[in-house]
Motif scaffolding. Structure first.
Motif, short mmCIF file in Angstrom:
data_model
loop_
_atom_site.label_atom_id
_atom_site.label_comp_id
_atom_site.label_asym_id
_atom_site.label_seq_id
_atom_site.Cartn_x
_atom_site.Cartn_y
_atom_site.Cartn_z
N MET A 246 14.82 123.50 64.61
CA MET A 246 14.48 124.80 64.11
C MET A 246 15.77 125.57 63.92
O MET A 246 16.74 125.33 64.59
N ARG A 247 15.68 126.52 63.02
CA ARG A 247 16.87 127.32 62.76
C ARG A 247 16.47 128.67 62.18
O ARG A 247 15.38 128.81 61.63
N GLY A 248 17.34 129.65 62.34
CA GLY A 248 17.12 130.95 61.73
C GLY A 248 15.94 131.70 62.30
O GLY A 248 15.75 131.78 63.51
N GLN A 249 15.13 132.24 61.42
CA GLN A 249 13.95 133.01 61.81
C GLN A 249 12.79 132.04 62.05
O GLN A 249 12.44 131.29 61.17
N VAL A 250 12.21 132.07 63.25
CA VAL A 250 11.12 131.17 63.61
C VAL A 250 9.86 132.00 63.79
O VAL A 250 9.83 132.97 64.54
N GLU A 251 8.82 131.62 63.08
CA GLU A 251 7.53 132.31 63.12
C GLU A 251 6.73 131.78 64.31
O GLU A 251 6.57 130.57 64.46
N ILE B 282 8.32 137.04 65.41
CA ILE B 282 9.38 136.34 64.69
C ILE B 282 10.54 136.24 65.66
O ILE B 282 11.04 137.24 66.18
N TRP B 283 10.97 135.01 65.94
CA TRP B 283 12.06 134.75 66.89
C TRP B 283 13.33 134.50 66.08
O TRP B 283 13.42 133.51 65.35
N ASP B 284 14.32 135.37 66.21
CA ASP B 284 15.59 135.22 65.51
C ASP B 284 16.50 134.33 66.35
O ASP B 284 17.05 134.77 67.37
N THR B 285 16.68 133.08 65.94
CA THR B 285 17.49 132.13 66.72
C THR B 285 18.94 132.09 66.26
O THR B 285 19.72 131.30 66.78
N THR B 286 19.32 132.94 65.30
CA THR B 286 20.69 132.88 64.77
C THR B 286 21.73 133.27 65.80
O THR B 286 22.89 132.90 65.67
N THR B 287 21.35 134.00 66.83
CA THR B 287 22.32 134.41 67.85
C THR B 287 22.41 133.41 69.00
O THR B 287 23.20 133.61 69.91
N VAL C 130 3.39 127.23 77.81
CA VAL C 130 4.78 126.83 77.69
C VAL C 130 4.89 125.81 76.57
O VAL C 130 4.14 124.85 76.52
N VAL C 131 5.84 126.04 75.66
CA VAL C 131 6.13 125.10 74.59
C VAL C 131 7.51 124.52 74.88
O VAL C 131 8.53 125.19 74.69
N PRO C 132 7.57 123.27 75.38
CA PRO C 132 8.86 122.68 75.75
C PRO C 132 9.54 122.01 74.56
O PRO C 132 8.96 121.86 73.49
N ASP C 133 10.76 121.59 74.78
CA ASP C 133 11.52 120.74 73.85
C ASP C 133 11.68 121.33 72.46
O ASP C 133 11.44 120.66 71.46
N LEU C 134 12.07 122.59 72.38
CA LEU C 134 12.38 123.19 71.08
C LEU C 134 13.87 123.02 70.84
O LEU C 134 14.69 123.44 71.64
N LYS C 135 14.22 122.39 69.75
CA LYS C 135 15.61 122.13 69.43
C LYS C 135 16.08 123.14 68.39
O LYS C 135 15.60 123.15 67.27
N ILE C 136 17.03 123.99 68.80
CA ILE C 136 17.62 124.96 67.89
C ILE C 136 18.89 124.35 67.32
O ILE C 136 19.77 123.93 68.06
N ARG C 137 18.96 124.29 66.01
CA ARG C 137 20.10 123.68 65.32
C ARG C 137 20.52 124.60 64.16
O ARG C 137 20.29 124.29 63.01
N ASN C 138 21.17 125.71 64.47
CA ASN C 138 21.61 126.63 63.43
C ASN C 138 22.87 126.15 62.74
O ASN C 138 23.14 126.52 61.61
N THR D 166 23.69 123.00 62.04
CA THR D 166 23.53 121.73 61.35
C THR D 166 22.59 121.90 60.17
O THR D 166 21.99 122.95 60.00
N LEU D 167 22.46 120.85 59.41
CA LEU D 167 21.53 120.91 58.28
C LEU D 167 20.12 121.08 58.80
O LEU D 167 19.78 120.59 59.87
N PRO D 168 19.24 121.76 58.06
CA PRO D 168 17.88 121.97 58.54
C PRO D 168 17.14 120.63 58.65
O PRO D 168 17.35 119.74 57.85
N PRO D 169 16.28 120.51 59.68
CA PRO D 169 15.53 119.28 59.85
C PRO D 169 14.41 119.18 58.81
O PRO D 169 14.00 120.18 58.24
N THR D 170 13.95 117.97 58.62
CA THR D 170 12.78 117.76 57.79
C THR D 170 11.60 117.72 58.73
O THR D 170 11.51 116.86 59.60
N ALA D 171 10.71 118.69 58.60
CA ALA D 171 9.57 118.78 59.51
C ALA D 171 8.38 118.06 58.90
O ALA D 171 8.07 118.24 57.73
N ILE D 172 7.73 117.23 59.70
CA ILE D 172 6.50 116.57 59.28
C ILE D 172 5.40 117.17 60.12
O ILE D 172 5.28 116.87 61.30
#
Length: 177
Positions: free
Chosen positions: A1-6, A50-55, A78-86, A88-94
């Motif tokens: 995930m990156r940037g603004q997360v809904e 909206i969670w701003d992960t840019t910081t 609890v939502v575990p294992d959220l990977k923030i990758r601002n 790097t290139l955005p992931p392809t979400a399936i």
């Protein structure tokens, strides 16, 4: 995930008193929770934050939603294992039955049960994220080599030796005066 997360879910539940959405580092979730948003009223909209992960630095995080009820009880999700990758290139979400958006990643929190009694936490639907392969880093222009270390060491020794002789001459001249 990156940037603004809904953050999508259901906060419109009976006996709602308040709620708090927070995140923590996955490596140390028990010690430090950082509040994203508090909710004094139930939220009717499916997108409740909206969670701003840019910081944030890239890494693994845990998302925590705590809903407080009027009878004093609470329920945690609890939502575990959220990977923030601002960086790097955005992931392809399936995502099953989900459509991609241009500016937001989405986290879905399962709706809370109607009962206000604390019970087992429902498991969120799994989301499969794929990330591009890492690429090698460019050469560091500020790198230090062994010959440069020896050269600087020799310069330092020479400066100390010259200063030692200079002060010895000054002391010698002061004795003779």
């Amino acid at each position: 995930m990156r940037g603004q997360v809904e953050i999508v879910g259901n906060l419109n539940v009976p006996n709602f008193a308040s709620a708090e959405l927070a995140f923590s580092y996955a490596s140390n979730p028990a010690d430090s929770w950082f509040t994203i948003q508090t909710f004094p009223q139930p939220v009717v909209d499916p997108t409740f934050a909206i969670w701003d992960t840019t910081t944030l630095t890239d890494g693994d995080y845990v998302l925590h939603l705590r809903v407080f009820f009027q009878d004093g009880s609470s329920q945690d999700i609890v939502v575990p294992d959220l990977k923030i990758r601002n960086d790097t290139l955005p992931p392809t979400a399936i995502l099953p039955t989900a459509t991609a958006t241009e500016s937001f990643d989405t986290i879905t929190i399962n709706p809370l049960p109607v009962s206000s009694q604390a019970g087992p936490t429902p498991e969120p639907e799994p989301v499969l994220l794929t990330y591009p392969s890492p690429t090698p880093m460019p050469a560091n222009p500020a790198s230090v080599t062994v010959p440069s270390i020896y050269s600087k060491f020799a310069q330092g020794v020479l400066i100390v030796f010259v200063l030692f002789i200079f002060f010895a001459l000054i002391l010698r001249l002061r004795k003779n005066i």
